[in-house]
Motif scaffolding. Structure first.
Motif, PDB file in Angstrom:
ATOM      1  N   ILE A 138       0.557   9.721  -1.293  1.00 21.83           N
ATOM      2  CA  ILE A 138       1.145   9.269  -0.268  1.00 21.83           C
ATOM      3  C   ILE A 138       0.896  10.299   1.080  1.00 21.83           C
ATOM      4  O   ILE A 138       1.640  10.246   2.190  1.00 21.83           O
ATOM      5  N   PHE A 141       0.293   8.438   4.492  1.00 24.78           N
ATOM      6  CA  PHE A 141       1.570   7.719   5.140  1.00 24.78           C
ATOM      7  C   PHE A 141       2.478   8.818   5.514  1.00 24.78           C
ATOM      8  O   PHE A 141       3.084   8.511   6.629  1.00 24.78           O
ATOM      9  N   TYR A 189       3.134   1.844   5.920  1.00 24.05           N
ATOM     10  CA  TYR A 189       3.224   1.915   4.509  1.00 24.05           C
ATOM     11  C   TYR A 189       2.512   0.844   3.563  1.00 24.05           C
ATOM     12  O   TYR A 189       1.681   0.785   2.705  1.00 24.05           O
ATOM     13  N   HIS A 193      -0.873   1.386   1.434  1.00 23.75           N
ATOM     14  CA  HIS A 193      -0.894   0.802   0.068  1.00 23.75           C
ATOM     15  C   HIS A 193      -1.876  -0.123  -0.473  1.00 23.75           C
ATOM     16  O   HIS A 193      -2.586   0.090  -1.551  1.00 23.75           O
TER      17      HIS A 193
END
Length: 202
Positions: A138, A141, A189, A193
């Motif tokens: 992540i 993000f 996100y 993703h």
């Protein structure tokens, strides 16, 4: 928190966010983390020494250490190429404490704006925990969350406070900004993703 200190929290979050999305080299970011970390350790020490035993002044100053030690930790780790898991677990501890600081702002100080801002900071530290301790994918993000928060939770509130306008920001305006930021986080996100899934499938 000192408004000057908060302004530079915005700066270091901006740099760290750019580092996470690959725009700033980690050692270069580490140097700036040391500058701001030192400021955020000196400031609460001075505030506590001059608080004359006022518990609430000491409490408010104590929250600044959470930032100072985070940035010193990041700065030293980046410069030494150290493993990031320690920063991650420290971030988990700070994330939990930040919820407490948020509740105190809501309940004791009746300060809605900084109550929500502390929740945003708790979320960001939780992301650092997942990224650095649990090694979740992540980074991009988290980087964008840090960049956005650098302005919304730090630089802009600090600047408005320094020129005497922060108290004039209405409840409606604050809610509009906070909800918009949450929606933006969700969109980023979802986009990231899907990008990660496509990379794994290709």
């Amino acid at each position: 928190m000192s408004n000057v200190g908060l302004l530079y929290v915005g700066a270091v979050l901006f740099i760290n966010g750019l580092m996470l999305i690959g725009k700033v080299e980690p050692k270069s970011a580490g140097i700036f983390n040391l500058f701001v970390g030192a400021l955020q350790v000196f400031t609460p020490l001075f505030l506590i020494i001059t608080a004359e035993g006022d518990n609430w002044s000491i409490f408010q100053a104590s929250g600044i250490f959470l930032f100072g030690f985070t940035y010193l930790y990041v700065g030293i780790a980046n410069l030494m190429n150290a493993d990031s898991s320690g920063i991650g677990y420290y971030s988990l501890w700070v994330s939990i404490l930040a919820v407490g600081y948020s509740l105190v702002n809501f309940i004791h100080f009746q300060e809605f704006k900084f109550g929500v801002i502390w929740l945003f900071w708790s979320f960001l530290w939780a992301l650092f925990y997942l990224l650095l301790a649990k090694k979740k994918e992540i980074a991009v993000f988290t980087g964008w969350v840090a960049i956005i928060q650098s302005w919304v939770t730090a630089a802009i509130p600090a600047f408005l406070s320094l020129i005497g306008y922060w108290q004039h920001v209405s409840f409606f305006a604050a809610c509009t900004v906070f909800v918009s930021v949450i929606v933006l986080f969700l969109l980023i996100y979802i986009t990231q993703h899907h990008s990660v899934k496509k990379m794994k499938l290709s």
